[in-house]
Scaffold this motif. Structure first.
Motif, mmCIF file in Angstrom:
data_model
loop_
_atom_site.group_PDB
_atom_site.id
_atom_site.type_symbol
_atom_site.label_atom_id
_atom_site.label_comp_id
_atom_site.label_asym_id
_atom_site.label_seq_id
_atom_site.Cartn_x
_atom_site.Cartn_y
_atom_site.Cartn_z
ATOM 1 N N LEU A 253 7.205 -5.150 5.115
ATOM 2 C CA LEU A 253 6.203 -5.454 4.094
ATOM 3 C C LEU A 253 5.716 -4.215 3.354
ATOM 4 N N VAL A 254 5.528 -3.131 4.081
ATOM 5 C CA VAL A 254 5.042 -1.901 3.435
ATOM 6 C C VAL A 254 5.960 -1.473 2.282
ATOM 7 N N PRO A 255 7.299 -1.552 2.404
ATOM 8 C CA PRO A 255 8.144 -1.148 1.275
ATOM 9 C C PRO A 255 7.893 -1.962 -0.001
ATOM 10 N N LEU A 256 7.346 -3.159 0.124
ATOM 11 C CA LEU A 256 7.044 -3.945 -1.068
ATOM 12 C C LEU A 256 5.997 -3.279 -1.940
ATOM 13 N N LEU A 257 5.134 -2.488 -1.328
ATOM 14 C CA LEU A 257 4.105 -1.798 -2.103
ATOM 15 C C LEU A 257 4.728 -0.876 -3.141
ATOM 16 N N ALA A 258 5.748 -0.143 -2.745
ATOM 17 C CA ALA A 258 6.427 0.774 -3.673
ATOM 18 C C ALA A 258 7.167 -0.013 -4.754
#
Length: 211
Positions: A203-208
């Motif tokens: 999920l964190v990579p979606l922020l970028a």
């Protein structure tokens, strides 16, 4: 502001701002929550809720609406309580990434353990489905807008470019709902440690991607 934007703003506000106290509405929603928790959605009617609330059927329709409106109102009220708990859980964390990880863990854990929502998801997933889609579930749309608003503020606070975080928020909501509706998966998400690992990795990579 467009009609769509106004509607989404109102939904986000409905989730994060407590409505003006109304004892009768709360009495009806308490009765609906107890009825749905005890008997499920399929076996419950507006008449059942009215009897449990000790009001007339007409009063339920006038105050809340039909059965679908009762379910949506109950879910929105419970989600509003989740928001308070999630905000408390992530408030002291230093980064957007940390808040996302802890927020995902808290939300999935709370919903799984919730006697109404978690119980219905286990026993009547097909009945709950219409209330867990962004197209027909106002409460889910409100959660998307709540999450988008939190991402927007976090980006500003960290000096990041501020773009529209709604697509990222929607992806996160859809992923969460998919695990709630169908927990059978190749991902191991049985405890908080596994939930945190999943969130940080996927999920964190979606922020970028949304910047």
């Amino acid at each position: 502001m467009t009609a769509r934007g106004t509607n989404e703003t109102l939904l986000a506000r409905a989730l994060t701002e407590a409505p003006t106290p109304d004892a009768l509405n709360e009495q009806i929603l308490d009765a609906a929550r107890d009825q749905f928790t005890t008997f499920g959605l399929r076996r419950s009617t507006v008449d059942d809720v009215a009897k449990r609330a000790k009001v007339s059927r007409v009063t339920v329709y006038r105050r809340i609406g039909n059965k679908d409106s009762l379910v949506s109102a109950c879910l929105l009220r419970e989600y509003r309580r989740f928001v308070v708990e999630v905000d408390d859980a992530v408030a002291a964390l230093p980064t957007t990434e940390d808040r996302l990880v802890e927020g995902f863990t808290a939300v999935l854990g709370h919903i799984r353990e919730h006697p109404l929502i978690g119980g219905l998801l286990r026993l009547e997933p097909e009945t709950m489905l219409p209330f867990l889609t962004l197209e027909s579930g106002p409460a889910l749309m409100a959660i998307r807008e709540y999450l988008a608003d939190r991402l927007r503020h976090a980006r500003r606070a960290e000096g990041r470019p501020v773009s529209d975080p709604t697509p990222v928020a929607e992806l996160m909501v859809r992923i969460t709902v998919s695990f709630l509706l169908n927990p059978v998966s190749c991902f191991e998400l049985d405890d908080d440690a596994q939930l945190r690992e999943f969130a940080r990795r996927y999920l964190v990579p979606l922020l970028a991607a949304g910047e």
